[in-house]
Design an enzyme around this catalytic site. Sequence first.
Site, PDB file in Angstrom:
ATOM      1  N   TRP A   1      12.042  36.291  51.483  1.00 51.01           N
ATOM      2  CA  TRP A   1      10.753  36.059  52.141  1.00 51.01           C
ATOM      3  C   TRP A   1      10.998  36.038  53.649  1.00 51.01           C
ATOM      4  CZ3 TRP A   1       8.253  30.831  53.310  1.00 51.01           C
ATOM      5  CH2 TRP A   1       6.890  30.981  53.613  1.00 51.01           C
TER       6      TRP A   1
ATOM      7  N   LYS B   1       0.233  28.189  45.622  1.00 57.26           N
ATOM      8  CA  LYS B   1      -0.168  29.221  44.668  1.00 57.26           C
ATOM      9  C   LYS B   1      -0.605  28.631  43.332  1.00 57.26           C
ATOM     10  CE  LYS B   1       1.248  31.502  47.961  1.00 57.26           C
ATOM     11  NZ  LYS B   1       2.388  32.231  48.408  1.00 57.26           N
TER      12      LYS B   1
ATOM     13  N   ALA C   1       8.167  28.394  44.776  1.00 54.50           N
ATOM     14  CA  ALA C   1       6.811  28.507  45.334  1.00 54.50           C
ATOM     15  C   ALA C   1       5.818  29.111  44.341  1.00 54.50           C
ATOM     16  CB  ALA C   1       6.846  29.353  46.610  1.00 54.50           C
TER      17      ALA C   1
ATOM     18  N   ASP D   1      14.128  27.225  46.425  1.00 49.56           N
ATOM     19  CA  ASP D   1      12.756  27.361  46.922  1.00 49.56           C
ATOM     20  C   ASP D   1      11.895  27.790  45.745  1.00 49.56           C
ATOM     21  OD1 ASP D   1      10.373  27.976  48.128  1.00 49.56           O
ATOM     22  OD2 ASP D   1      11.154  29.597  49.385  1.00 49.56           O
TER      23      ASP D   1
END
Length: 394
Positions: free
Chosen positions: A127, A243, A210, A208
């Site tokens: 990302w 999200k 997400a 991470d």
Amino acid sequence: MFENLQPAPADKIIALIGLYRADPRPDKVDLGVGVYKDRDGKTPVMRAVREAEKRLLQSQDTKTYLGLAGDTGFNAAMAWLTFGQAADMTRIRAAQAPGGSGALRLVAELLKRTRSDATIWLSDPTWPNHMPVMRGAGLQIREYPYFDAASGTVRFADMLAALSAAKSGDVVLLHGCCHNPTGANLDTAQWAEITDLVVERGLLPFVDIAYQGFGEGLDADAAGLRIMAAKVPEMVVASSCSKNFAVYRDRVGAAMILAKDGAQADVAMGQMLSAARAMYSMPPDHGAAAVRIVLEDAALRADWEAELEEMRLRMLRLRVQFAEALRRQSNSDRFDFVASHRGMFSRLGLSEAQVERLRAEHGVYMVGDSRINVAGLPEDGMEALAKAIVSVLD
Ligand code: PLP
Ligand code: TYF
């Protein structure tokens, strides 16, 4: 004073939002920014979140400060959601943060305080915000190979080889699930292998996560992280609710620490909160309070899980339909990997020039590295989209 400044480079993903909006073509297709969209291209507030917000509005009688860690009920619920029922909670601490990005930065600040010369290994590609967030906290950056564009799969042997060269105390950033931007993910056997490697070499895993619930399901998407948590002495996690609760602009996330024991967990948490104080003091409350209400109420939680599952299954369906349309239009299996990827994204393997042609000639918007947001695929325009993509191939 400002005359000394040069213009900052734009965030290329965010810039696409403006470009797309300004395009007058009615049949334009938005596969850009990673935001979930329904069949009508809308990103609605989730049912359970809306209900939680109503309850919040009715019951909240003060907005006085909560403290550096934010909502403690939210923090506990997020630790369970992420680490699962089998986790040793005596060694885990969680702090509410302003989004997954805020959680990443908060953890990075803690790492910097722990080890001023810390090196963090990022997947290549990753990302695009990982780099500035980690650099902003003063960490050194290295990269490990991750993605084979030709096959659309993980270069696992190369990843292991690169990480075998990492020094004890180095940090390895891993995407918990739904890798952004590639859509190619580690399977549980590979997570177990990476776990052995980080233990053997004394590396610190930093996960991470997400998109929990967007890939294989809420628990399955955390399976790799949980395999790791059961074995490693220490790890850190940045989790985002943007999200899976669709609370993007409310900025909801959690920074989590798994330490060797409860006493070390408390000291690390104290240092992390001291870092929060130096950056923004306390996190925004509203979204996290709504998420906490959803997670603590059995009926709201069940409804949230059901809606999240509908979103996940829609993305899976779109993947299959898109891969089939591309197979028909290209007369090849070149894009079959789209159906086996998981999460919001896949990287199609087009050149920047081909991506630009798609935008200019066909009104199809994707990130310059040919990353597509699967949720933006047009259910009724799949064939035309596949045709446009094939038309720009060499
Ligand atoms: N990490 C990854 C890989 C992401 O794609 C995102 C983007 O949504 C985030 C973290 C954090 O997002 P946010 O700060 O909006 O919660
Ligand atoms: O990768 C994405 O599209 C999402 C959304 O600066 C995003 O993670 C993109 C860029 C950004 C913040 C969020």
